[in-house]
Design an enzyme around this catalytic site. Structure first.
Site, mmCIF file in Angstrom:
data_model
loop_
_atom_site.group_PDB
_atom_site.id
_atom_site.type_symbol
_atom_site.label_atom_id
_atom_site.label_comp_id
_atom_site.label_asym_id
_atom_site.label_seq_id
_atom_site.Cartn_x
_atom_site.Cartn_y
_atom_site.Cartn_z
ATOM 1 N N ALA A 271 34.971 20.050 33.908
ATOM 2 C CA ALA A 271 35.493 18.687 33.954
ATOM 3 C C ALA A 271 34.310 17.728 33.900
ATOM 4 C CB ALA A 271 36.322 18.449 35.214
ATOM 5 N N MET A 272 34.594 16.428 33.787
ATOM 6 C CA MET A 272 33.555 15.403 33.718
ATOM 7 C C MET A 272 34.004 14.174 34.487
ATOM 8 S SD MET A 272 30.637 14.341 32.789
ATOM 9 C CE MET A 272 29.962 12.709 33.024
ATOM 10 N N HIS A 304 35.893 18.042 43.212
ATOM 11 C CA HIS A 304 34.503 17.850 42.798
ATOM 12 C C HIS A 304 34.364 16.554 41.996
ATOM 13 C CE1 HIS A 304 30.550 19.566 41.278
ATOM 14 N NE2 HIS A 304 30.795 18.652 40.355
ATOM 15 N N GLU A 305 35.243 16.376 41.017
ATOM 16 C CA GLU A 305 35.151 15.169 40.185
ATOM 17 C C GLU A 305 35.510 13.919 40.976
ATOM 18 O OE1 GLU A 305 33.630 15.778 37.500
ATOM 19 O OE2 GLU A 305 33.916 17.929 37.709
#
Length: 863
Positions: A271-272, A304-305
């Site tokens: 992911a980003m 996390h993102e």
């Protein structure tokens, strides 16, 4: 690509000269369905500290039509070269630049990626800009410390949706035209976290309702062909849990206007963290049944993102040497949220971390490319290969150690002060450590130097002396600093560790912790007088609760008891620590592969944690394929495959364990009888009660049947007709590349190495099929071809594509001195750049380790 490799010194000089105020970016994507190029117009306003100064702005584009600086048109041919536009004779103070260019859609997952869904034949776009790829879409000062506001205007085909970091701008009062999407300016952020996602995406909307009237719009997007599988409620639940926990711990409200999560195709990473518009690989929209470990991993990715919205987006590193802090903080806090947040479904998250992330860190830290957590990032080439196990997993492990060292309350109070002081700014590590010193009262200078500025891993061993009655008369913890791998920079160091020592007794067939001592250790030997006078327990476990980052060894008596009772620990974390220690010993040649297999087979039936079970499946297969004496390998594989089938048949019907064992069996089935049974499971002639052979499991079965020559092109074509989706096409590409024929290997190699047409995800699938552990003889001729081609590939392909090839096609399965010699000869003569040299050297280290482990396994057979 010449000119694209920005150096740290260039970035520092540009940051001293410039302050960037704003970007206005106008993109015409109305031709996206056809692909090719698109018009990009960038207007950037910035301040210069010097009159008459010269600098440059970054742009990767097939064509530039206009460059206008402060109203003066510049000669494009003179100023645009090597992906940079030279800007000379700047005005003191305010400057305005306008750049008109044609930019290109990509199929590599970098810049503006374009994908056509075979289900509806519609194009779907998304941007991926980290590290330096915003410049593929608009002209930008491409470095994290030149923050600015960004305002996008996008023209898109009728009926499409456009999502960006900010909400759509409706300030004009009238409804905007359907095809033109104007967005509100962002807050001051870095270029690499800007984003656009464009196409006929399916959307689900909700909101997060916080305290004091806070309301944050939430969105989840995916392609319509995946909409039936989108479990939006589950994703929203995890997201809201993260909002609750992070806002409490950070004492800073979510800093952006909305929060969208977009599941996009052919994504290179997990992911980003684009501000307010997180992109996530759409394999996380599960088309078929997966185990709870997959849901846990997806939740960790989501959290996390979300953590990055504060650490990374609100407060951003000044330069990429602090990338580790972005990623480590997000990893640590996401897992802490899973472990500690009220109502979490994964309170055992530290078990998963110890068993997966930690083992990744240990592996990375023993490669010749090992480096300090705070790496010396000289340029963009350095950072592009630094998204590694040290940056993520070791860094998060050391943050967990820091929390143990300063205390959790002091840690988060320091973080709160850090966010308040540096909101929408850029920082260095010293800014965070200074805040933590204030709240904890600990001097962190020595701690930082030992943990963050040195490479390598310590080994902790208990030294226990007992009397005839079994009473402990002396207890100490010995710390070792093994020599760094050949070629690594730096010297081994002993570090301060905050650890727990767990004492375990066998009670009613279960290993139960009866006491725990937490202490600081430092230097080569630390006495533990608190344990003197006690009866020696069944098991002494150093680094209990996994507080520190170190390889742990058991004393002889504890090792014997763990070997007999590893599956009998009452709690999952000490089991995971012992499993991880056994795996590490196997990789180090301290435990023979055949003995590791025996240990796993003796304890895995009692392992309740599905994530640990699946990790053990992967590790056993890897150990036999790479670390076993080749003369014994087939016997080991036979033993393991028979065990997978037995466990599949014995597992609880419909359980996660049953599904995991079905996949483990499919990965290794080899005899005629086993493959006949696998075929029968695929076509429905045989059944296992409770096992649903759904789309993804069918492909797992078929890929193995293809790799063994039982199934051929006709079966693959029939299956892809059943599953005529992008995922089906990728699986078919894997199966075709896995066929055990010289023709299949040649075709796969040509499609990846000799042609540049494959999209990133399809290329990855082909490489995965090409490399089959049962096909070493077929793969042997490609070692020489690899060394002949890899440098040219690196110099002509994009970074993501080139790295897939450089790592994925290295002859890792050809474990021999000849492979090492060929690699050494290439390293000595090819003159690769530092990034490619690092990747090939890491792969070489894997072969060298496998040779040593094979020798240890062979020696164990003779002993």
């Amino acid at each position: 690509m010449p000119g694209t490799n920005l150096t740290r010194e260039e970035a520092q000089q540009r940051a001293k000269l410039l302050t960037v105020d704003s970007y206005e970016i106008d993109l015409d994507l109305s031709g996206a369905q056809e692909g090719g190029t698109y018009p990009s117009v960038t207007t950037v306003r910035f301040q210069s500290a010097e009159a008459g100064a010269e600098t440059f702005i970054d742009l990767v584009a097939p064509a530039v039509h206009e460059v206008v600086l402060n109203g003066k048109a510049l000669d494009v041919a003179a100023v645009f070269r090597d992906s940079r536009i030279t800007l000379a004779h700047l005005a003191a103070g305010a400057n305005e630049l306008r750049v008109v260019a044609d930019c290109a859609y990509t199929n590599t997952g970098e810049g503006l990626h374009r994908f056509v869904d075979p289900v509806d034949q519609q194009a779907y776009l998304y941007t991926q800009f980290e590290v330096p790829d915003a410049r593929r879409v608009f002209a930008s000062f491409e470095q994290p410390d030149l923050k600015a506001t960004f305002q996008f205007t996008v023209t898109a085909p009728e009926g499409w949706t456009v999502i960006s970091n900010s909400p759509r701008d409706v300030s004009q009062g009238a409804e905007p035209k359907d095809r033109v999407w104007a967005f509100e300016p962002t807050p001051r952020i870095s270029s690499y976290i800007t984003a656009l996602i464009v196409g006929p995406y399916h959307a689900v909307h909700s909101s997060y309702e916080g305290r004091d009237g806070q309301s944050v719009p939430l969105g989840i997007y995916c392609r319509p062909s995946l909409a039936e599988f989108l479990d939006a409620d589950e994703i929203f639940d995890v997201t809201r849990q993260g909002f609750d926990w992070f806002q409490e711990k950070f004492a800073y409200d979510y800093p952006f206007a909305k929060y969208d999560q977009l599941f996009v195709p052919e994504f290179n990473a997990g992911a980003m963290e684009n501000a307010g518009a997180v992109t996530i690989r759409d394999q996380y929209v599960f088309r078929s049944k997966v185990t709870d470990a997959s849901y846990e991993l997806r939740a960790e990715t989501i959290l996390h993102e979300l953590a990055h919205m504060w650490f990374g987006d609100l407060v951003t590193m000044e330069w990429w040497n602090d990338l580790w802090l972005n990623e480590s903080f997000a990893t640590y806090t996401s897992i802490a949220c899973q472990a500690y947040a009220e109502g979490s479904k994964w309170p055992h998250a530290w078990t998963t971390f110890a068993n997966s992330m930690k083992t990744w860190a240990y592996r990375q830290d023993q490669l010749p490319s090992t480096h300090p957590i705070m790496a010396d990032i000289r340029d963009l080439d350095d950072v592009l290969v630094n998204f590694d196990g040290i940056t993520y997993a070791k860094g998060a492990s050391v943050l967990k150690q820091l929390v143990a060292y300063v205390g959790m309350d002091a840690f988060f109070k320091g973080v709160q002060a850090y966010f308040k002081a540096h909101a929408f700014g850029n920082t260095r590590l010293s800014d965070l450590l200074g805040a933590l010193e204030e709240t904890s009262g600990r001097d962190l200078a020595a701690w930082s130097k030992a943990w963050l500025e040195t490479a390598g891993i310590n080994v902790l061993r208990p030294q226990i002396t007992t009397d005839a009655a079994g009473v402990i008369t002396a207890f100490a913890v010995r710390q070792e600093a093994p020599a760094l791998p050949a070629g690594a920079k730096g010297e081994p160091v002993l570090r301060p560790h905050r650890i727990a020592i767990g004492l375990y007794e066998l009670q009613d067939g279960r290993l139960v912790r009866t006491d725990r001592i937490e202490l600081d250790i430092d230097g080569a030997l630390t006495a533990v007088p608190e344990l003197v006078g006690r009866t020696r327990p069944t098991v002494v476990l150093l680094n209990d609760d996994d507080l520190s980052y170190a390889k742990v060894r058991l004393d002889e008596a504890s090792l014997a008891n763990v070997t007999a009772h590893l599956g009998d620990f009452a709690e999952s974390l000490p089991r995971a620590l012992c499993w991880a220690s056994a795996w590490d010993m196997t990789r180090d040649g301290e435990l023979a592969t055949r003995d590791y297999l025996a240990l796993v087979l003796s304890g895995i039936a009692k392992e309740s944690d599905i994530g640990v079970v699946q990790s053990l499946h992967r590790q056993v297969k890897m150990a036999i394929d790479l670390y076993a004496d080749p003369a014994w390998r087939e016997e080991g594989l036979a033993t393991w495959t028979e065990a997978t089938l037995e466990h599949l048949r014995a597992a609880e019907p419909g359980s996660d364990h049953q599904l995991a064992w079905a996949r483990a069996f499919a990965a290794t089935a080899r005899t005629e009888g086993q493959l006949t049974y696998l075929s029968a499971l695929l076509d429905g002639a045989a059944e296992v009660e409770g096992l649903v052979v759904d789309t993804e499991l069918r492909w797992a079965f078929l890929e193995r049947l293809a790799a063994t020559g039982v199934a051929g092109e006709a079966a693959i074509a029939a299956e892809v007709e059943r599953d005529s989706t992008a995922a089906g096409e990728r699986h078919a590409a894997t199966a075709r590349a896995a066929l055990p024929t010289a023709e299949a290997k040649a075709a796969a190699w040509a499609s990846v190495v000799e042609s540049a047409d494959l999209p990133n995800a399809v290329q990855e699938a082909v490489i995965g099929g090409f490399v089959q552990t049962d096909q070493r003889e077929l793969l042997a001729p490609y070692a020489e071809k690899y060394f002949a081609a890899v440098k040219g590939v690196w110099e002509t392909r994009s970074h993501e594509i080139a790295q897939q090839i450089a790592v994925g096609l290295y002859p890792s399965l050809l474990v021999s001195q000849e492979t090492l010699d060929a690699t050494d000869a290439w390293l000595a003569s090819a003159e690769p750049n530092a990034a490619l040299r690092r990747l090939v050297s890491e792969s070489r280290a894997g072969v060298e380790r496998a040779l040593k482990a094979q020798a240890a396994d062979s020696a164990a057979a003779r002993a």
